[in-house]
Design a protein around this motif. Structure first.
Motif, mmCIF file in Angstrom:
data_model
loop_
_atom_site.group_PDB
_atom_site.id
_atom_site.type_symbol
_atom_site.label_atom_id
_atom_site.label_comp_id
_atom_site.label_asym_id
_atom_site.label_seq_id
_atom_site.Cartn_x
_atom_site.Cartn_y
_atom_site.Cartn_z
ATOM 1 N N LYS A 134 0.835 -1.201 0.000
ATOM 2 C CA LYS A 134 0.000 0.000 0.000
ATOM 3 C C LYS A 134 0.873 1.256 0.000
ATOM 4 O O LYS A 134 1.842 1.358 0.755
ATOM 5 N N ASN A 135 0.493 2.221 -0.833
ATOM 6 C CA ASN A 135 1.224 3.487 -0.925
ATOM 7 C C ASN A 135 0.268 4.529 -1.492
ATOM 8 O O ASN A 135 -0.126 4.442 -2.659
ATOM 9 N N TYR A 156 -7.029 -0.228 -2.352
ATOM 10 C CA TYR A 156 -6.188 0.459 -1.357
ATOM 11 C C TYR A 156 -6.850 0.449 0.020
ATOM 12 O O TYR A 156 -6.190 0.230 1.040
ATOM 13 N N ARG A 183 -6.979 -2.708 12.059
ATOM 14 C CA ARG A 183 -6.030 -1.612 11.902
ATOM 15 C C ARG A 183 -6.408 -0.780 10.679
ATOM 16 O O ARG A 183 -7.434 -1.040 10.036
ATOM 17 N N ASP A 184 -5.612 0.196 10.375
ATOM 18 C CA ASP A 184 -5.803 0.997 9.171
ATOM 19 C C ASP A 184 -5.313 0.179 7.985
ATOM 20 O O ASP A 184 -4.113 -0.002 7.791
ATOM 21 N N TRP A 185 -6.254 -0.342 7.188
ATOM 22 C CA TRP A 185 -5.881 -1.237 6.088
ATOM 23 C C TRP A 185 -5.143 -0.524 4.963
ATOM 24 O O TRP A 185 -4.597 -1.186 4.079
ATOM 25 N N THR A 186 -5.110 0.799 4.977
ATOM 26 C CA THR A 186 -4.394 1.519 3.920
ATOM 27 C C THR A 186 -2.883 1.545 4.170
ATOM 28 O O THR A 186 -2.123 1.987 3.310
ATOM 29 N N GLN A 187 -2.466 1.065 5.329
ATOM 30 C CA GLN A 187 -1.038 1.038 5.646
ATOM 31 C C GLN A 187 -0.447 -0.325 5.290
ATOM 32 O O GLN A 187 -1.106 -1.354 5.473
ATOM 33 N N PRO A 188 0.766 -0.347 4.786
ATOM 34 C CA PRO A 188 1.380 -1.649 4.472
ATOM 35 C C PRO A 188 1.634 -2.447 5.739
ATOM 36 O O PRO A 188 1.802 -1.882 6.828
ATOM 37 N N HIS A 189 1.630 -3.752 5.607
ATOM 38 C CA HIS A 189 1.932 -4.632 6.736
ATOM 39 C C HIS A 189 3.389 -4.440 7.153
ATOM 40 O O HIS A 189 4.291 -4.399 6.312
#
Length: 275
Positions: A134-135, A156, A183-189
């Motif tokens: 995600k970016n 995203y 969590r905020d799914w827009t952030q990469p793991h």
């Protein structure tokens, strides 16, 4: 007029839908429109069009696989993820064909490409997002096409395949850190020792957690194939254009090399040292 052949078979296709009709080949084969007078532009167009077709299938399979993981239908998901890995292998070999284009041949068509770039592939970006890379900056190249932006943004905003797998593990009683379940799914793991410990529980007793063990290996297969696809992309671009900037304004090879360092499922790789 009916033609007979193949041991008496009737080869009269005039009354039924034909092969070309079913596949809409007239549309597909009319979609190659070179802008330059150069012979080699046809290769460039067909390479990228066929890659987009394979990516369409990849998205079809990935979306279904994610839905099946979310509803605990793992045998179907395994089949789909295995198919995605094979599609990526197909795309790796596609670069071998484009690599026959030499630097002078590419230079002859480059002015006609204007600002168009593979960087703008909405399908590729959706694949990256579904796999967890995600970016937010990668939404911008699609802002001029609201319908495409909506599709990219949906991927995203949604949990990635790996996010869904971690939730699956928690449903099966594996201790997954709560921070990775909501969590905020827009952030990469981000790599996490707690997530690695969860996977180690699975890998240290495969018989007790066989389907999760198989899921882990499907994910490793998938990332392995994705790494090869990315690597072959880098080497082909370097072979054809060297270190020139990409047509879309990216750093070209330098940008693609940075992408080689992205690890999608880090715990599945790092746990191997401890087994």
């Amino acid at each position: 007029m009916t033609t007979t052949g193949f041991h008496g078979a009737q080869l009269d296709f005039s009354k039924d839908m034909s092969y070309g009709d079913y596949l809409q080949l007239d549309k597909i084969l009319a979609a190659q429109t070179p802008l330059s007078p150069d012979h080699n532009e046809m290769l460039f167009i067909v390479q990228h069009q066929t890659s987009e077709l394979w990516m369409k299938l990849m998205l079809h399979e990935l979306q279904a696989a994610v839905a099946h993981v979310a509803t605990d239908r793992l045998p179907e998901a395994f089949k789909m993820l295995a198919r995605v890995s094979r599609i990526m292998e197909q795309l790796v070999h596609a670069w071998d064909v484009l690599a026959t284009m030499t630097p002078p041949e590419y230079s002859a068509i480059r002015p006609y490409l204007a600002k168009s770039s593979g960087f703008q592939s909405a399908q590729y970006r959706r694949i990256e997002f579904m796999l967890g890379n995600k970016n937010a900056a990668m939404l911008k190249p699609h802002e001029h096409r609201p319908e495409l932006l909506a599709e990219v943004r949906a991927a995203y905003d949604a949990p990635s395949l790996y996010d869904q797998v971690l939730q699956l593990m928690a449903r099966r009683g594996i201790a997954v850190p709560a921070a990775h379940l909501s969590r905020d799914w827009t952030q990469p793991h981000a790599a996490d020792d707690g997530v690695k410990a969860a996977w180690l529980t699975v890998y240290r007793d495969p018989q007790a957690h066989w389907d999760l063990y198989q899921m882990g290996e499907e994910l490793v297969d998938l990332e392995d194939a994705f790494r090869l696809w990315r690597f072959r992309h880098v080497t082909t671009v370097e072979r054809v254009i060297g270190f020139k900037r990409g047509t879309g304004g990216t750093g070209g090879v330098s940008y693609l090399r940075k992408m080689l360092d992205v690890v999608l499922f880090p715990e599945l790789w790092s746990l191997r040292t401890e087994l």
